[in-house]
Design a protein around this motif. Structure first.
Motif, PDB file in Angstrom:
ATOM      1  N   ARG A   1      34.160   3.831  29.585  1.00 34.29           N
ATOM      2  CA  ARG A   1      32.774   3.962  28.531  1.00 34.29           C
ATOM      3  C   ARG A   1      33.560   4.338  27.185  1.00 34.29           C
ATOM      4  N   THR A   2      32.852   4.273  25.977  1.00 27.97           N
ATOM      5  CA  THR A   2      33.375   4.614  24.675  1.00 27.97           C
ATOM      6  C   THR A   2      32.553   5.573  23.966  1.00 27.97           C
ATOM      7  N   ARG A   3      33.046   6.565  23.557  1.00 28.68           N
ATOM      8  CA  ARG A   3      32.462   7.523  22.426  1.00 28.68           C
ATOM      9  C   ARG A   3      32.617   7.037  21.128  1.00 28.68           C
ATOM     10  N   LEU A   4      31.517   6.575  20.561  1.00 29.97           N
ATOM     11  CA  LEU A   4      31.437   6.207  19.183  1.00 29.97           C
ATOM     12  C   LEU A   4      31.183   7.236  18.080  1.00 29.97           C
ATOM     13  N   ILE A   5      31.856   7.801  17.178  1.00 26.07           N
ATOM     14  CA  ILE A   5      31.665   8.810  16.081  1.00 26.07           C
ATOM     15  C   ILE A   5      31.475   8.089  14.701  1.00 26.07           C
ATOM     16  N   LEU A   6      30.256   8.430  14.029  1.00 25.71           N
ATOM     17  CA  LEU A   6      30.069   8.108  12.769  1.00 25.71           C
ATOM     18  C   LEU A   6      29.695   9.475  11.807  1.00 25.71           C
ATOM     19  N   ASP A   7      30.351   9.435  10.775  1.00 23.59           N
ATOM     20  CA  ASP A   7      30.156  10.653   9.959  1.00 23.59           C
ATOM     21  C   ASP A   7      30.055  10.055   8.464  1.00 23.59           C
ATOM     22  N   THR A   8      29.290  10.977   7.699  1.00 20.76           N
ATOM     23  CA  THR A   8      29.295  10.796   6.054  1.00 20.76           C
ATOM     24  C   THR A   8      29.493  12.224   5.505  1.00 20.76           C
ATOM     25  N   ARG A   9      30.324  12.117   4.561  1.00 19.27           N
ATOM     26  CA  ARG A   9      30.612  13.323   3.734  1.00 19.27           C
ATOM     27  C   ARG A   9      29.966  13.182   2.249  1.00 19.27           C
ATOM     28  N   TYR A  10      29.321  14.297   1.711  1.00 13.77           N
ATOM     29  CA  TYR A  10      28.970  14.305   0.413  1.00 13.77           C
ATOM     30  C   TYR A  10      29.114  15.343  -0.211  1.00 13.77           C
ATOM     31  N   ASP A  11      29.071  15.319  -1.624  1.00 15.63           N
ATOM     32  CA  ASP A  11      29.362  16.445  -2.402  1.00 15.63           C
ATOM     33  C   ASP A  11      28.021  17.105  -2.990  1.00 15.63           C
ATOM     34  N   LEU A  12      27.669  18.285  -2.752  1.00 16.54           N
ATOM     35  CA  LEU A  12      26.541  18.932  -3.292  1.00 16.54           C
ATOM     36  C   LEU A  12      26.781  20.104  -4.262  1.00 16.54           C
ATOM     37  N   SER A  13      25.967  20.003  -5.178  1.00 17.92           N
ATOM     38  CA  SER A  13      26.036  21.014  -6.345  1.00 17.92           C
ATOM     39  C   SER A  13      24.674  21.211  -6.824  1.00 17.92           C
ATOM     40  N   ASN A  14      24.002  22.111  -6.449  1.00 18.81           N
ATOM     41  CA  ASN A  14      22.842  22.813  -7.009  1.00 18.81           C
ATOM     42  C   ASN A  14      22.347  24.113  -6.221  1.00 18.81           C
TER      43      ASN A  14
ATOM     44  N   ILE B   1      21.416  25.342   0.422  1.00 24.98           N
ATOM     45  CA  ILE B   1      21.056  25.411   1.708  1.00 24.98           C
ATOM     46  C   ILE B   1      19.942  24.681   2.277  1.00 24.98           C
ATOM     47  N   TYR B   2      18.967  24.680   1.438  1.00 28.05           N
ATOM     48  CA  TYR B   2      17.835  23.773   1.659  1.00 28.05           C
ATOM     49  C   TYR B   2      18.057  22.193   1.565  1.00 28.05           C
ATOM     50  N   ALA B   3      18.853  21.953   0.684  1.00 28.09           N
ATOM     51  CA  ALA B   3      19.260  20.744   0.237  1.00 28.09           C
ATOM     52  C   ALA B   3      20.291  20.078   1.681  1.00 28.09           C
ATOM     53  N   LYS B   4      20.896  21.014   2.046  1.00 29.05           N
ATOM     54  CA  LYS B   4      21.653  20.546   3.415  1.00 29.05           C
ATOM     55  C   LYS B   4      20.995  20.318   4.501  1.00 29.05           C
ATOM     56  N   LEU B   5      19.766  21.116   4.833  1.00 27.95           N
ATOM     57  CA  LEU B   5      18.840  20.750   5.867  1.00 27.95           C
ATOM     58  C   LEU B   5      18.307  19.557   5.854  1.00 27.95           C
ATOM     59  N   TRP B   6      17.891  19.103   4.528  1.00 29.95           N
ATOM     60  CA  TRP B   6      17.451  17.748   4.493  1.00 29.95           C
ATOM     61  C   TRP B   6      18.341  16.790   4.639  1.00 29.95           C
ATOM     62  N   GLY B   7      19.721  16.912   4.005  1.00 32.26           N
ATOM     63  CA  GLY B   7      20.768  16.096   4.367  1.00 32.26           C
ATOM     64  C   GLY B   7      20.964  15.738   5.755  1.00 32.26           C
ATOM     65  N   GLU B   8      20.813  16.814   6.566  1.00 36.45           N
ATOM     66  CA  GLU B   8      21.195  16.763   8.015  1.00 36.45           C
ATOM     67  C   GLU B   8      20.207  16.113   8.846  1.00 36.45           C
ATOM     68  N   VAL B   9      18.813  16.249   8.246  1.00 36.98           N
ATOM     69  CA  VAL B   9      17.746  15.387   8.781  1.00 36.98           C
ATOM     70  C   VAL B   9      17.917  13.916   8.375  1.00 36.98           C
ATOM     71  N   LEU B  10      17.862  13.521   6.913  1.00 35.17           N
ATOM     72  CA  LEU B  10      17.929  12.325   6.489  1.00 35.17           C
ATOM     73  C   LEU B  10      19.128  11.266   6.928  1.00 35.17           C
ATOM     74  N   LEU B  11      20.186  11.944   6.792  1.00 37.55           N
ATOM     75  CA  LEU B  11      21.605  11.285   6.866  1.00 37.55           C
ATOM     76  C   LEU B  11      21.827  11.251   8.359  1.00 37.55           C
ATOM     77  N   GLY B  12      21.527  12.218   9.131  1.00 32.65           N
ATOM     78  CA  GLY B  12      21.634  12.296  10.670  1.00 32.65           C
ATOM     79  C   GLY B  12      20.825  11.255  11.175  1.00 32.65           C
ATOM     80  N   ASP B  13      19.512  11.192  10.866  1.00 38.94           N
ATOM     81  CA  ASP B  13      18.570   9.894  11.109  1.00 38.94           C
ATOM     82  C   ASP B  13      19.138   8.519  10.933  1.00 38.94           C
ATOM     83  N   ILE B  14      19.894   8.348   9.814  1.00 34.17           N
ATOM     84  CA  ILE B  14      20.357   6.934   9.417  1.00 34.17           C
ATOM     85  C   ILE B  14      21.585   6.707  10.393  1.00 34.17           C
ATOM     86  N   LEU B  15      22.435   7.845  10.413  1.00 36.08           N
ATOM     87  CA  LEU B  15      23.804   7.459  11.129  1.00 36.08           C
ATOM     88  C   LEU B  15      23.368   7.337  12.660  1.00 36.08           C
TER      89      LEU B  15
END
Length: 340
Positions: A289-302, A306-320
């Motif tokens: 079998r194969t393990r496939l890993i997909l990631d996205t990195r983004y720069d955050l500045s506000n 902490i709150y923005a990262k929570l949403w980033g984990e949800v939104l980008l995590g769902d998309i990935l």
């Protein structure tokens, strides 16, 4: 009789003064917010970057609740639930307008709601407290504390947030060998709506799903063109390439289709968030079998990272995660595909 008239006059003057002050404050910050997103004011506020952080999520909702409470119950003698429900219905009305007229604003409103709504309630409670005190003492100065959120504007404009690079990663195990998986990373045409799986981000919030993806060229310098629903288009410029094992890309947004659909203020390349890069990594497993890993990195500045990262984990995590499910389903349905 004269005392009662005097008290009523002072109360009316105070309420009007506070209301005008709140409206002025909101208008001022909305002006800066608009300038930050679209106009020449971007350079002026880029250091503080206050427009979509504390001031917008806490200060303006606080004042919004206070104003609605004053307008719906100027004497402050109705139950707290009355002001709360009235404000809630107004908020739902604004969301409906955003959905029908400015669809992109809905995503922002949903993200903001967990922080925004509690501060609306605090604004309501503050105004009710002010009205109760004011009607008893008739002091115009007693309402001045309602303007305290304006201090947030000064604070955020003078204190720059600390930039941070954030990684969101998902992985999936595919019942197919790497030589079947790799070609799907290079070309995935004609993705229909039934492919993938249910996600909060795409099934509830309505974020577009992928339609097709294809790498044009080979190796470093190649371009992976990605087409999503609602005419969303972006490119992934290959910066690392290990055929059959991994590839990495930097994101490019040739047009405004991504920002236009989501919101200009939370788009992929703003002063608050900038999508940096992403990539696939294939890990062969001993059982074939194969393990496939997909990631996205983004720069955050506000200031609410902490709150923005929570949403980033949800939104980008769902998309990935959804993309990985599409690859998995296609790979397992075509194990005999040759290595490309």
């Amino acid at each position: 009789m004269l005392r009662r008239l005097k008290a009523l006059f002072l109360a009316s003057a105070s309420g009007l003064g506070v209301t005008l002050g709140l409206v002025f404050a909101m208008s001022l910050m909305v002006f800066y917010f608009d300038q930050n997103s679209y106009g020449e004011g971007r350079a002026f506020v880029s250091a503080g970057q206050f427009s979509v952080t504390i001031t917008m999520l806490m200060g303006i909702p606080y004042m919004f609740g206070a104003v609605i409470s004053l307008l719906s119950d100027p004497d402050g003698d109705k139950p707290f639930s009355h002001s709360l429900s009235t404000t809630f219905y107004v908020y739902l009305g604004l969301m409906a307008i955003g959905f029908l007229v400015l669809r992109e604003a809905v995503i922002c409103m949903v993200i903001a709601a967990p922080v925004l709504l509690p501060f609306v309630a605090i604004g309501i409670a503050s105004m009710r407290y002010f009205l109760a005190r004011n009607m008893k003492r008739g002091s115009v100065a007693q309402g001045s504390f309602l303007l305290l959120p304006l201090a947030l504007l000064t604070f955020e404009a003078s204190v720059s947030p600390t930039p941070e690079r954030v990684t969101v990663q998902r992985e999936i195990v595919i019942d197919a060998p790497p030589e079947v998986v790799w070609p799907l990373l290079l070309s995935m045409p004609d993705i229909n709506e039934e492919e993938g799986h249910w996600t909060f981000t795409q099934s509830v919030m309505g974020v577009p799903r992928p339609v097709s993806a294809e790498v044009k060229g080979e190796g470093v310098g190649a371009v992976r063109a990605a087409y999503w629903q609602n005419q969303v288009y972006f490119e992934e410029h290959i910066i690392e390439w290990d055929a059959g094992r991994a590839m990495r890309w930097s994101f490019a947004f040739p047009d405004d289709s991504v920002a236009r659909y989501t919101d200009a203020k939370i788009g992929p390349d703003t002063i608050h968030m900038r999508i940096f890069d992403g990539g696939y990594r294939i890990e062969p497993m001993h059982d074939g079998r194969t393990r496939l890993i997909l990631d996205t990195r983004y720069d955050l500045s506000n200031h609410l990272s902490i709150y923005a990262k929570l949403w980033g984990e949800v939104l980008l995590g769902d998309i990935l995660g959804n993309v990985l499910v599409i690859v998995k389903d296609r790979a397992e349905a075509s194990k005999s595909s040759p290595l490309q």
